[in-house]
Motif scaffolding. Structure first.
Motif, mmCIF file in Angstrom:
data_model
loop_
_atom_site.group_PDB
_atom_site.id
_atom_site.type_symbol
_atom_site.label_atom_id
_atom_site.label_comp_id
_atom_site.label_asym_id
_atom_site.label_seq_id
_atom_site.Cartn_x
_atom_site.Cartn_y
_atom_site.Cartn_z
ATOM 1 N N ALA A 23 0.863 -1.182 0.000
ATOM 2 C CA ALA A 23 0.000 0.000 0.000
ATOM 3 C C ALA A 23 0.897 1.228 0.000
ATOM 4 O O ALA A 23 1.816 1.326 0.817
ATOM 5 C CB ALA A 23 -0.898 -0.002 1.235
ATOM 6 N N GLN A 24 0.683 2.151 -0.924
ATOM 7 C CA GLN A 24 1.507 3.355 -0.996
ATOM 8 C C GLN A 24 0.963 4.400 -0.046
ATOM 9 O O GLN A 24 -0.209 4.766 -0.104
ATOM 10 C CB GLN A 24 1.548 3.893 -2.424
ATOM 11 N N VAL A 25 1.828 4.900 0.841
ATOM 12 C CA VAL A 25 1.425 5.893 1.827
ATOM 13 C C VAL A 25 2.472 6.999 1.870
ATOM 14 O O VAL A 25 3.634 6.791 1.513
ATOM 15 C CB VAL A 25 1.261 5.279 3.234
ATOM 16 N N THR A 26 2.045 8.177 2.299
ATOM 17 C CA THR A 26 2.961 9.298 2.523
ATOM 18 C C THR A 26 3.154 9.458 4.017
ATOM 19 O O THR A 26 2.184 9.598 4.773
ATOM 20 C CB THR A 26 2.404 10.591 1.915
ATOM 21 N N GLY A 71 8.714 -1.939 4.379
ATOM 22 C CA GLY A 71 8.479 -1.861 2.943
ATOM 23 C C GLY A 71 9.454 -0.922 2.265
ATOM 24 O O GLY A 71 10.430 -0.468 2.865
ATOM 25 N N ASN A 72 9.183 -0.605 1.007
ATOM 26 C CA ASN A 72 10.086 0.205 0.191
ATOM 27 C C ASN A 72 9.793 1.688 0.337
ATOM 28 O O ASN A 72 8.653 2.133 0.181
ATOM 29 C CB ASN A 72 9.965 -0.177 -1.278
ATOM 30 N N GLN A 204 5.987 2.247 -0.181
ATOM 31 C CA GLN A 204 5.149 1.132 -0.589
ATOM 32 C C GLN A 204 5.320 0.070 0.486
ATOM 33 O O GLN A 204 6.130 -0.847 0.363
ATOM 34 C CB GLN A 204 5.574 0.611 -1.969
ATOM 35 N N GLN A 205 4.555 0.246 1.565
ATOM 36 C CA GLN A 205 4.757 -0.613 2.722
ATOM 37 C C GLN A 205 3.941 -1.894 2.601
ATOM 38 O O GLN A 205 2.920 -1.945 1.917
ATOM 39 C CB GLN A 205 4.390 0.117 4.008
ATOM 40 N N LEU A 206 4.430 -2.910 3.253
ATOM 41 C CA LEU A 206 3.722 -4.176 3.273
ATOM 42 C C LEU A 206 2.370 -4.005 3.944
ATOM 43 O O LEU A 206 2.260 -3.354 4.985
ATOM 44 C CB LEU A 206 4.549 -5.223 4.032
ATOM 45 N N ASP A 207 1.350 -4.538 3.332
ATOM 46 C CA ASP A 207 -0.001 -4.487 3.904
ATOM 47 C C ASP A 207 -0.105 -5.626 4.908
ATOM 48 O O ASP A 207 -0.307 -6.779 4.549
ATOM 49 C CB ASP A 207 -1.035 -4.642 2.784
ATOM 50 N N MET A 208 0.051 -5.290 6.201
ATOM 51 C CA MET A 208 0.119 -6.340 7.207
ATOM 52 C C MET A 208 -0.668 -5.957 8.457
ATOM 53 O O MET A 208 -1.018 -4.792 8.653
ATOM 54 C CB MET A 208 1.563 -6.623 7.586
ATOM 55 N N ASP A 209 -0.933 -6.956 9.275
ATOM 56 C CA ASP A 209 -1.540 -6.727 10.585
ATOM 57 C C ASP A 209 -0.425 -6.467 11.587
ATOM 58 O O ASP A 209 0.474 -7.293 11.774
ATOM 59 C CB ASP A 209 -2.358 -7.941 11.020
ATOM 60 N N ASP A 210 -0.487 -5.294 12.235
ATOM 61 C CA ASP A 210 0.611 -4.906 13.122
ATOM 62 C C ASP A 210 0.098 -3.991 14.223
ATOM 63 O O ASP A 210 -0.515 -2.953 13.938
ATOM 64 C CB ASP A 210 1.707 -4.206 12.311
ATOM 65 N N MET A 211 0.329 -4.378 15.472
ATOM 66 C CA MET A 211 0.066 -3.524 16.631
ATOM 67 C C MET A 211 1.391 -3.129 17.259
ATOM 68 O O MET A 211 2.326 -3.931 17.322
ATOM 69 C CB MET A 211 -0.798 -4.268 17.654
ATOM 70 N N ALA A 212 1.488 -1.889 17.721
ATOM 71 C CA ALA A 212 2.736 -1.370 18.296
ATOM 72 C C ALA A 212 2.488 -0.816 19.689
ATOM 73 O O ALA A 212 1.470 -0.155 19.936
ATOM 74 C CB ALA A 212 3.322 -0.286 17.398
ATOM 75 N N ALA A 213 3.413 -1.090 20.612
ATOM 76 C CA ALA A 213 3.411 -0.465 21.935
ATOM 77 C C ALA A 213 4.276 0.783 21.847
ATOM 78 O O ALA A 213 5.469 0.701 21.545
ATOM 79 C CB ALA A 213 3.937 -1.430 22.986
#
Length: 486
Positions: A23-26, A71-72, A204-213
């Motif tokens: 998914a491309q994000v800024t 991701g990239n 272009q980050q990996l589309d993943m499930d991720d929770m952060a502390a």
């Protein structure tokens, strides 16, 4: 015909599969509105000197907090507010590198940097200047990142730096070398500061499930056998709402203290969870928050940064000396934290009457805290020490009292934070209940001067503080300074 149709279908499936992977994000790092001067740093664009090396440190937690994941990285932008009299920069290059550094020192990190952008000559324009990478930089999602900008010596004369918006950080996040004779990539040392130019990254980050502390907050000097609460902030980097996670209060290295189930959280939302702890052992510990979720694809950010705590004996009291609401300026005293000069010696006189009137009495002193109103652009102070000495003085003069001081706290490098900064003593200081006390704070020379942290103070009506500061002379050898009633 069937083969052609099959090929088209495979291409469609491949495109669909690829779009679900990335998914491309800024990602925006920094939102400050201050800008560097025509001769000042940090500056990614400049010809005040004929060549420069400008390095920035971005922590993985900052990327995560801005919504980034592994991701990239495909481009980087800087926001120019004023061009000033900048001239074209020669052989302008941007290089990136993973790092374990959490704060920059005066030395540039060695090793291989990936060149992601290069222009034989580059002149910025007003607004966001986008640098599209020649090849993506693959961020692993857990390492901190160095952004390194270098130029070669220009043929003409030096002019000015472009003014670029920057943000103050609580750590040394920028490092600069500049020269009229040497190319920027030859620089090995520079001046580190806590200002960092604002940046935008396209990923272009990996589309993943991720929770952060993200962070843990709470008392840093709890009493033994007394229940205290700690709050853990978590953030969702999952595209869809999730609730199947657990938040835990942990004691290093890996002991669970408490646990609570998660509640529904949306993409980039932050939630806080508060849990109790009743310490049953005295001494120093590290607490941290942890978030666990089935299917979490990036475990590197599951744990928050550590919180140092010192469990003190039951019955100890907090004795507060001073209740003023005025704070020192970015250049002024009295302050126990500062880098407006490259080192300092700050001494405070506390009378026995003040301690007794505040509820103290003879016995062991286990630590001391100072209340920071604003960190400003303070840099980390090297070899930071606190020393205590009994004294008969009732007001300070311009001379530091000689004799033996007991060192009660030492840190190879110390960077204050907003709020009360607690310094647990390595050995308790035994107070006789009658002597006045000298609290003596010293540090070694830092690489470059920046600003003092603003700390609350009280005007007590007698000379209660004494300060020496220098850009060259060791502070712990100072014999005289300037006295103040604050």
């Amino acid at each position: 015909m069937k083969k052609s149709l099959l090929l088209v279908l495979l291409l469609i499936l491949g495109i669909s599969f690829g779009s679900s992977l990335f998914a491309q994000v800024t990602i925006t790092i920094g939102d400050g509105t201050e800008t560097n001067t025509t001769t000042g740093a940090p500056a990614p664009y400049g010809t005040w000197y004929k060549a420069f090396r400008q390095q920035y440190l971005i922590r993985a937690s900052e990327f995560n907090n801005a919504g980034a994941g592994p991701g990239n990285i495909t481009s980087l932008s800087f926001n120019v507010v004023e061009l000033n009299n900048i001239t074209p920069m020669n052989n302008f290059r941007i290089r990136l590198k993973h790092t374990t550094q959490t704060a920059l020192t005066s030395a540039f990190e060695a090793g291989d940097y990936q060149v992601v952008f290069q222009a034989a000559s580059f002149t910025p324009t007003v607004g966001w200047n986008d640098h599209t990478f020649s090849a993506p930089f693959n961020w692993d999602g857990s390492s901190n990142v160095l952004v390194d900008i270098v130029t070669d010596v220009i043929d003409g004369s030096y002019a000015q730096n472009a003014s670029v918006a920057y943000t103050q950080t609580s750590f040394n996040s920028s490092l600069r070398f500049q020269s009229d004779t040497a190319n920027g990539d030859t620089g090995t040392t520079g001046t580190a500061v806590g200002n960092r130019s604002n940046m935008k990254f396209v990923m272009q980050q990996l589309d993943m499930d991720d929770m952060a502390a993200i962070v843990i907050t709470g008392p840093n000097a709890p009493n033994i056998n007394s229940t205290v609460n700690y709050t853990i902030t978590v953030k969702s980097l999952c595209a869809d709402p999730v609730s199947n996670y657990t938040v835990k209060l942990m004691k290093a290295p890996n002991t669970m203290i408490a646990s609570v189930p998660g509640t529904t959280i949306n993409f980039l939302q932050e939630l806080q969870f508060t849990m109790p702890w009743t310490p049953n052992e005295e001494g120093g510990f590290q607490l941290f928050g942890r978030v666990e979720m089935a299917g979490d694809e990036n475990p590197n950010n599951d744990n928050s940064p550590m919180l140092d705590v010192t469990v003190i004996p039951a019955g100890l009291v907090n004795v507060t000396i001073g209740d003023g609401t005025t704070a020192n300026t970015t250049t002024g005293p009295p302050t126990p934290y500062g880098s407006y000069w490259q080192n300092f010696r700050e001494q405070y006189l506390i009378t026995a009457a003040e301690i007794n009137n505040a509820g103290g009495g003879p016995g062991d002193i286990y630590g001391i805290s100072f209340n920071v109103d604003n960190v400003n652009n303070c840099s980390a102070m090297p070899n930071y020490r606190i020393r205590i000495k009994p004294t008969n003085q009732t007001a300070l003069s311009t001379s530091f009292e000689p004799g033996d001081y007991q060192q009660v706290f030492q840190a190879p490098s110390f960077m204050p934070t907003t709020g009360w900064n607690f310094h647990p003593f390595s050995t308790p200081y035994v107070w006789d209940g009658a002597s006045n006390l000298l609290i003596d704070v010293v540090c070694d020379l830092v690489g470059g001067y920046t600003q003092n942290a603003s700390v609350f103070y009280t005007n007590v009506g007698f000379n209660s503080s004494l300060r020496f500061q220098s850009d060259s002379s060791p502070a712990d050898q100072a014999t005289t300074g300037t006295a103040s009633t604050n």
